[in-house]
Design a protein around this motif. Structure first.
Motif, PDB file in Angstrom:
ATOM      1  N   PRO A   1      59.495 -13.626   4.124  1.00  0.00           N
ATOM      2  CA  PRO A   1      60.033 -13.400   5.474  1.00  0.00           C
ATOM      3  C   PRO A   1      61.322 -12.567   5.425  1.00  0.00           C
ATOM      4  CG  PRO A   1      59.673 -15.743   4.997  1.00  0.00           C
ATOM      5  CD  PRO A   1      59.625 -15.007   3.692  1.00  0.00           C
TER       6      PRO A   1
ATOM      7  N   PRO B   1      64.568 -10.911   7.940  1.00  0.00           N
ATOM      8  CA  PRO B   1      65.194 -11.009   9.263  1.00  0.00           C
ATOM      9  C   PRO B   1      64.875  -9.813  10.156  1.00  0.00           C
ATOM     10  CG  PRO B   1      66.844 -10.697   7.505  1.00  0.00           C
ATOM     11  CD  PRO B   1      65.536 -10.942   6.836  1.00  0.00           C
ATOM     12  N   GLU B   2      64.654  -8.637   9.532  1.00  0.00           N
ATOM     13  CA  GLU B   2      64.354  -7.430  10.318  1.00  0.00           C
ATOM     14  C   GLU B   2      63.107  -7.635  11.174  1.00  0.00           C
ATOM     15  OE1 GLU B   2      64.965  -7.460   7.085  1.00  0.00           O
ATOM     16  OE2 GLU B   2      66.934  -6.470   7.014  1.00  0.00           O
ATOM     17  N   ASN B   3      62.229  -8.523  10.692  1.00  0.00           N
ATOM     18  CA  ASN B   3      60.977  -8.776  11.390  1.00  0.00           C
ATOM     19  C   ASN B   3      61.008 -10.151  12.055  1.00  0.00           C
ATOM     20  OD1 ASN B   3      58.336  -8.217  12.156  1.00  0.00           O
ATOM     21  ND2 ASN B   3      57.455  -9.066  10.288  1.00  0.00           N
ATOM     22  N   ALA B   4      62.208 -10.700  12.228  1.00  0.00           N
ATOM     23  CA  ALA B   4      62.381 -12.035  12.810  1.00  0.00           C
ATOM     24  C   ALA B   4      61.593 -13.080  12.027  1.00  0.00           C
ATOM     25  CB  ALA B   4      61.991 -12.049  14.290  1.00  0.00           C
ATOM     26  N   TYR B   5      61.420 -12.836  10.731  1.00  0.00           N
ATOM     27  CA  TYR B   5      60.732 -13.753   9.803  1.00  0.00           C
ATOM     28  C   TYR B   5      59.247 -13.934  10.122  1.00  0.00           C
ATOM     29  CZ  TYR B   5      65.603 -14.853   8.771  1.00  0.00           C
ATOM     30  OH  TYR B   5      66.933 -14.768   8.466  1.00  0.00           O
ATOM     31  N   ARG B   6      58.686 -13.052  10.964  1.00  0.00           N
ATOM     32  CA  ARG B   6      57.265 -13.163  11.297  1.00  0.00           C
ATOM     33  C   ARG B   6      56.426 -12.695  10.122  1.00  0.00           C
ATOM     34  NH1 ARG B   6      57.046 -13.696  16.988  1.00  0.00           N
ATOM     35  NH2 ARG B   6      54.823 -13.262  17.041  1.00  0.00           N
TER      36      ARG B   6
ATOM     37  N   ASP C   1      51.500 -11.246  12.120  1.00  0.00           N
ATOM     38  CA  ASP C   1      52.600 -11.254  13.073  1.00  0.00           C
ATOM     39  C   ASP C   1      52.797 -12.648  13.678  1.00  0.00           C
ATOM     40  OD1 ASP C   1      54.726  -9.851  14.204  1.00  0.00           O
ATOM     41  OD2 ASP C   1      53.649  -9.673  16.114  1.00  0.00           O
TER      42      ASP C   1
ATOM     43  N   PRO D   1      54.860 -16.200  13.993  1.00  0.00           N
ATOM     44  CA  PRO D   1      56.242 -16.644  13.750  1.00  0.00           C
ATOM     45  C   PRO D   1      56.330 -17.594  12.551  1.00  0.00           C
ATOM     46  CG  PRO D   1      55.410 -17.498  15.845  1.00  0.00           C
ATOM     47  CD  PRO D   1      54.343 -16.608  15.297  1.00  0.00           C
TER      48      PRO D   1
ATOM     49  N   GLU E   1      56.793 -20.689  10.689  1.00  0.00           N
ATOM     50  CA  GLU E   1      56.786 -22.115  11.031  1.00  0.00           C
ATOM     51  C   GLU E   1      56.826 -22.981   9.795  1.00  0.00           C
ATOM     52  OE1 GLU E   1      53.680 -23.200  13.736  1.00  0.00           O
ATOM     53  OE2 GLU E   1      54.291 -21.693  15.200  1.00  0.00           O
TER      54      GLU E   1
END
Ligand SMILES: [Zn+2]
Length: 132
Positions: free
Chosen positions: A84, A86-91, A96, A98, A100
Motif C-alpha cells: 500500500p 499513500p499516493e494511492n490512499a493505500y488502495r 482499487d 480500500p 481493510e
C-alpha cells in the motif's frame, strides 16, 4: 516525538524482562527489534533516542538493532497481497479496493535480546514476544 514514546515503551519492556528473569546482573549487549514500516517510526531516530535514554542506566552500552518489516496489505476483492502507498490512499492496485486488512507493517516488538550474565559469562539469546 513518536520515537521518544517508543523508547519509553521499549525501556519498560526491557525492565520487565529483567525483573521477570530475576537476573539483575544481566548485561545487555544487543536488543533486536522488529519495526513495521507502517508504525511511522524512523529506525535511525529510534536508535539515537535509545542511545541517549540508556546513558547511565543498567542498559548503558547496549546496542539497538532494528529489522524493518515491510508494509503489506491484503486486497479483500481478490485476496491478493500488495504494497500500500499513500499516493494511492493505500488502495489495492489490482482492484482499487480500500485497505481493510494489514498483513504486516505494524510490528513493534523485541525479537530477541543478546546478553551476558555474570554467573554464566556466556552470550545467551532470549527471544521474547510483545504484542501491542
Ligand atoms: Zn485485488
Amino acid at each position: 516525538m513518536h520515537e521518544v514514546d517508543m523508547t519509553k515503551c521499549l525501556l519498560i519492556s526491557l525492565n520487565e524482562w529483567r525483573d521477570r528473569r530475576d537476573n539483575t546482573s544481566a548485561m545487555v549487549e544487543t536488543v533486536h527489534l522488529d519495526v513495521g514500516r507502517f508504525t511511522c517510526v524512523e529506525p535511525d531516530q529510534l536508535v539515537t533516542t535509545y542511545n541517549a535514554a540508556v546513558q547511565g542506566s543498567w542498559l548503558d552500552g547496549s546496542r539497538l538493532t532494528i529489522t524493518e518489516i515491510p508494509f503489506i496489505g491484503r486486497c479483500l476483492s481478490c485476496n491478493g497481497t500488495y504494497d500500500p502507498v499513500p499516493e494511492n490512499a493505500y488502495r489495492s492496485p489490482c482492484c482499487d479496493h480500500p485497505l481493510e486488512e494489514i498483513v504486516s507493517g505494524r510490528e513493534l516488538r523485541i525479537r530477541s535480546i543478546d546478553y551476558r550474565s555474570d554467573s554464566a559469562a556466556a552470550l545467551e539469546s532470549s527471544p521474547i514476544q510483545r504484542q501491542r
